[in-house]
Write an enzyme that holds these catalytic residues in place. Structure first.
Site, PDB file in Angstrom:
ATOM      1  N   PRO A   2      -5.453 -49.439 -26.222  1.00  0.00           N
ATOM      2  CG  PRO A   2      -4.986 -50.595 -28.110  1.00  0.00           C
ATOM      3  CD  PRO A   2      -4.606 -49.499 -27.624  1.00  0.00           C
ATOM      4  CD  GLU A   3      -4.697 -50.218 -20.086  1.00  0.00           C
ATOM      5  OE1 GLU A   3      -3.389 -51.171 -20.509  1.00  0.00           O
ATOM      6  OE2 GLU A   3      -3.983 -49.225 -20.023  1.00  0.00           O
TER       7      GLU A   3
END
Ligand SMILES: [Zn+2]
Length: 271
Positions: A2-3
């Protein structure tokens, strides 16, 4: 992994279901995350109301009563909304059961994420205090990149990924922003002009904002007892496309390693 756009999409996806709600029960199935789930979590949370969800870099901030919980999704974590009766699956480690049968459920196969109390005043926590500005805030611009990079010999890509310079520009977004700005990721940060940094800051904002917009189309996936939140597949120009033809000039894209990270770029379009 997850960015920043996925974390922001998570925040927007879960907020309408839990903000203002009272916590009725806390279920911890696996306390051994990157840091142990605090022992006092259930005692402190039950009976309290969840405030307005915030985000700083890749941290979610959840005010509860007079304290704040800090969530980090690590490498493989996700938060989604389930309903009472939805059976937990493998790797569903923490549930916050709130009113109306809604459950906020934390899932993390690799357990590099964590949930912990924020220490001290908001944003003075040692995990947050030294972070650079948000990339979509007015505090981030080409002038900042230019100023902080003077006399630096580090390559521009790891420079852009440095959290004290700006937060949330991970490998994907740094690669894509450098492509859009036409800058070779290997170039020394200190040898790039102010004008080119203006273009780079604009490109970084553009790729992140567009990822967040696309994430918005997956928001319904946060409300499901079974599925993973849909981390969106974006159309990428360079990231993960080594040897494929450049979308702009048709030349094969090249892979190099910079700051221990794979970096794909077009040797023809990026100088
Ligand atoms: Zn090209």
């Amino acid at each position: 992994m997850p960015e920043l756009p996925e974390v922001e999409t998570t925040r927007r996806g879960i907020a309408p279901y839990i903000e203002g709600c009272e916590i009725r029960e806390v279920i911890v199935r696996q306390p051994r995350l990157r840091t142990p789930v605090p022992d006092d979590l259930a005692d402190t949370l039950v009976g309290q109301r969840i405030g307005t969800l915030g985000r700083r870099a890749k941290y979610l901030l959840m005010p509860v009563g007079d304290r704040t919980l800090l969530w980090h999704l690590g490498m493989s974590g996700s938060l989604r909304v389930a309903r009472l009766g939805d059976m937990p699956r493998k790797h569903d480690h923490v549930d916050l059961v709130v009113e109306d049968g809604v459950i906020l459920r934390y899932h993390d196969p690799r357990r590099f994420g964590f949930v912990d109390w924020l220490q001290g005043a908001p944003l003075e926590d040692p995990r947050l205090a030294r972070l650079g500005p948000e990339p979509l805030s007015p505090d981030f611009d080409g002038e900042r990149l230019y100023r902080l990079s003077r006399k630096r010999r580090i390559a521009v890509k790891p420079f852009l990924m440095d959290n004290t310079v700006v937060v949330g520009v991970g490998n994907i977004y740094a690669s894509e922003a450098l492509f859009l700005a036409g800058i070779d990721p290997r170039r020394a940060a200190g040898r790039i002009s102010r004008e080119r940094y203006e273009r780079l800051a604009e490109a970084a904002r553009e790729v992140l904002a567009s990822a967040i917009t696309q994430g918005g189309t997956t928001l319904r996936d946060f409300v499901s007892g079974t599925g993973e939140p849909g981390y969106f597949a974006q159309r990428l120009n360079v990231y993960g496309r080594q040897e494929a033809p450049c979308r702009r000039c048709g030349e094969p894209l090249r892979l190099v390693t910079l700051g221990q990270r794979a970096s794909v770029f077009c040797p023809h379009c990026q100088r």
